[in-house]
Design a protein around this motif. Sequence first.
Motif, short mmCIF file in Angstrom:
data_model
loop_
_atom_site.label_atom_id
_atom_site.label_comp_id
_atom_site.label_asym_id
_atom_site.label_seq_id
_atom_site.Cartn_x
_atom_site.Cartn_y
_atom_site.Cartn_z
N GLU A 191 4.98 14.99 -7.43
CA GLU A 191 4.49 13.65 -8.34
C GLU A 191 4.65 14.13 -9.99
OE1 GLU A 191 0.18 12.54 -8.08
OE2 GLU A 191 1.17 11.70 -6.08
N GLN A 192 4.28 16.19 -10.43
CA GLN A 192 4.00 16.26 -11.76
C GLN A 192 5.78 16.36 -12.19
OE1 GLN A 192 2.74 19.94 -10.73
NE2 GLN A 192 0.41 18.83 -11.16
N MET A 193 6.96 15.95 -11.35
CA MET A 193 8.20 15.93 -11.40
C MET A 193 8.82 14.81 -11.57
SD MET A 193 10.38 19.17 -9.55
CE MET A 193 9.45 20.49 -9.69
N GLY A 194 7.89 13.67 -11.63
CA GLY A 194 8.14 12.64 -11.90
C GLY A 194 8.98 12.02 -10.46
N ILE A 195 8.16 12.36 -9.70
CA ILE A 195 9.24 11.84 -7.97
C ILE A 195 7.38 11.14 -6.97
CG2 ILE A 195 10.55 12.23 -5.55
CD1 ILE A 195 11.30 14.73 -7.04
N ALA A 196 7.77 10.10 -7.28
CA ALA A 196 6.73 8.60 -6.41
C ALA A 196 7.55 8.61 -5.09
CB ALA A 196 6.46 7.67 -7.04
N VAL A 197 6.81 8.16 -4.10
CA VAL A 197 7.02 7.55 -2.89
C VAL A 197 6.17 7.50 -1.81
CG1 VAL A 197 5.51 9.02 -1.63
CG2 VAL A 197 7.81 9.11 -0.62
N ILE A 198 6.84 5.64 -1.59
CA ILE A 198 6.14 4.99 -1.47
C ILE A 198 5.67 4.99 0.83
CG2 ILE A 198 5.16 2.06 -0.69
CD1 ILE A 198 6.50 2.18 -3.36
N HIS A 199 5.63 5.49 1.65
CA HIS A 199 5.29 6.21 2.70
C HIS A 199 5.14 4.86 4.23
CE1 HIS A 199 5.22 10.02 2.30
NE2 HIS A 199 3.91 9.89 1.59
N GLN A 200 5.86 4.65 4.88
CA GLN A 200 6.24 3.55 5.84
C GLN A 200 4.79 4.12 6.27
OE1 GLN A 200 8.80 4.16 8.82
NE2 GLN A 200 8.45 2.35 9.71
N GLU A 201 4.07 4.48 6.61
CA GLU A 201 2.41 4.10 6.74
C GLU A 201 1.74 4.32 5.39
OE1 GLU A 201 3.13 4.35 10.04
OE2 GLU A 201 4.74 4.96 10.88
N LEU A 202 1.13 3.29 5.87
CA LEU A 202 0.54 3.41 4.99
C LEU A 202 -0.70 3.65 4.65
CD1 LEU A 202 -0.07 -0.49 5.53
CD2 LEU A 202 1.06 -0.07 3.77
N ASN A 203 -0.89 4.55 3.39
CA ASN A 203 -1.62 5.36 3.01
C ASN A 203 -3.35 4.99 2.78
OD1 ASN A 203 -0.44 7.06 3.96
ND2 ASN A 203 0.83 7.87 2.14
N ILE A 204 -3.74 3.58 3.25
CA ILE A 204 -4.94 2.60 2.34
C ILE A 204 -5.46 2.93 3.50
CG2 ILE A 204 -6.14 0.34 2.02
CD1 ILE A 204 -3.64 0.76 -0.05
N ILE A 205 -7.26 3.53 2.02
CA ILE A 205 -7.80 3.94 2.85
C ILE A 205 -9.21 2.51 2.57
CG2 ILE A 205 -10.69 4.94 2.70
CD1 ILE A 205 -8.76 7.49 1.53
N PRO A 206 -9.59 1.64 3.75
CA PRO A 206 -10.05 0.76 4.22
C PRO A 206 -10.99 0.21 3.68
CG PRO A 206 -9.69 1.15 6.47
CD PRO A 206 -8.24 2.31 5.26
N GLN A 207 -11.66 1.43 3.19
CA GLN A 207 -13.57 1.04 3.07
C GLN A 207 -13.44 0.98 2.13
OE1 GLN A 207 -12.65 3.35 5.52
NE2 GLN A 207 -13.61 2.46 7.88
N LEU A 208 -12.54 1.76 0.61
CA LEU A 208 -12.45 1.47 0.03
C LEU A 208 -11.74 0.22 -0.64
CD1 LEU A 208 -10.98 5.40 -1.39
CD2 LEU A 208 -13.87 4.45 -0.53
#
Length: 496
Positions: free
Chosen positions: A77-94
């Motif tokens: 992330e610090q090197m400017g690499i971001a990833v959108i995973h196939q499995e959602l990383n959303i926390i539903p209660q937030l």
Amino acid sequence: MSTLIEMTGISKSFGKVNVLKNVSFSLKKGEIHALMGENGAGKSTLMKILTGIYPKDAGTIRVRGQEVEMNHPKEAEQMGIAVIHQELNIIPQLTVMENMFLGRDLCYGRTGILRTREMKKKTREYLAQLGVHLDPDTEAGTLSIGQQQMIEIARALSLNAEVLIMDEPTAALTDREIEALFKVMKGLRARGVGIVYVSHRMEEIFAICDRISVLRDGMFVGTEIIKETDLETIVRMMVGRQLGDRFPERSVQIGEERLRVENISDGKVISDISFSARRGEVLGIAGLMGSGRTEIARTLFGIEGKTSGKVFLDGEEIRIRKPDDAIAHGIAFVTEDRKSQGLVLELSVRENIALTNLEALSKNGIISPAKEAQLVRDMIERLNIKTSSSEQTVKSLSGGNQQKVVFGKWLGIKPKVLILDEPTRGVDIGAKKEIYNIMNQLTAEGVTILMISSELPEILGMSDRILVMHEGKLAAVMDKTQATQEKIMHAATGGK
């Protein structure tokens, strides 16, 4: 174009299994580079090495020409690499905002007091880039899968990444959302962002990508320039053979009426829906996300109660108040989200296939091991499920083989009607063809199939007739000989 990422000679083993063998991959500034291969080819492992989730066993990684060691996702992330995973990383209660700024809240100095107004403003701005307008205070769990995916994409964009890895980002998105996403991707490309695009959808690859690299069995097969290649070449690189036509020819003799639905409503989404389906017919159900496609399936299967209307099977009215009633009448339902709704991932292939067949396999409440073994063996053979044994856990199978296990658990009940909701989502092109062949075998045996799909080529390629939904109502019914993508989209968007 300068090179952002250069991976050379990457190898990775898990125990005795060689997952990657001397793989190379590069990403240039301002390009969208597709990474393809059948499930199990090593795509996800290669990207997990790039993002510091897995350590590599051999090889080198260079970021903007500098050799680096990726030991943790934060480093990537610090090197400017971001990833959108196939499995959602959303926390539903937030809330939407809390998910957007998870782990990187904006505070006043070191006070720990949140700059809530600023975070809400930025949340709206990031989502607006994707053409999405959501209330930052909305609980994420109340949103559709497509909307949740958009939050993930917006979050990745908010990191100002130079490298963006997208793993099946459109799997749960509507055509409008995909269009908005592609617009954003083109804008990012123009700004010099490099995008690694992992997808099984060939139409998308040819529509948006500049280059394509293919992995097969953990090895690098080659890289092609999209404008200089074609579908047949890519398929041959992926599967090591020609696949022939994407959709097998349907030559099934369609019989008399099997299912009739009269004026059903669920009081929430669908209203006054009527249609019929015959023995051996594949009835495709198309429409935009939220149009009521899945609600028809859930109502017919007894997950959602109907407020009005009637359902007839083989001419007899049937009452379905819960899924048990549907199963008793020979109605089976392959849900769109196999991992959370279709399978128990921690259980074995055997246990998952047996789940819906316990009554038939038991006497006085005791399962017959011989009957169970026979059923499981038959399904593994019939569906060509690639597994080391019937005791292998389902979570360790590829997406295509997981989907075949879901088919297997339902075929055991010998269904009269099989409802398929997105049957090939997240499945590679080789496994898709196998699933289409299974559908043809079933319809040849007289099974009626209702197939919901967001992929219009799939709807056109596999359906005998097509229902089009728009805002909870039936917008059109088309014969396959009359249907085109344009006509379906016209009806799905409310055109007359």
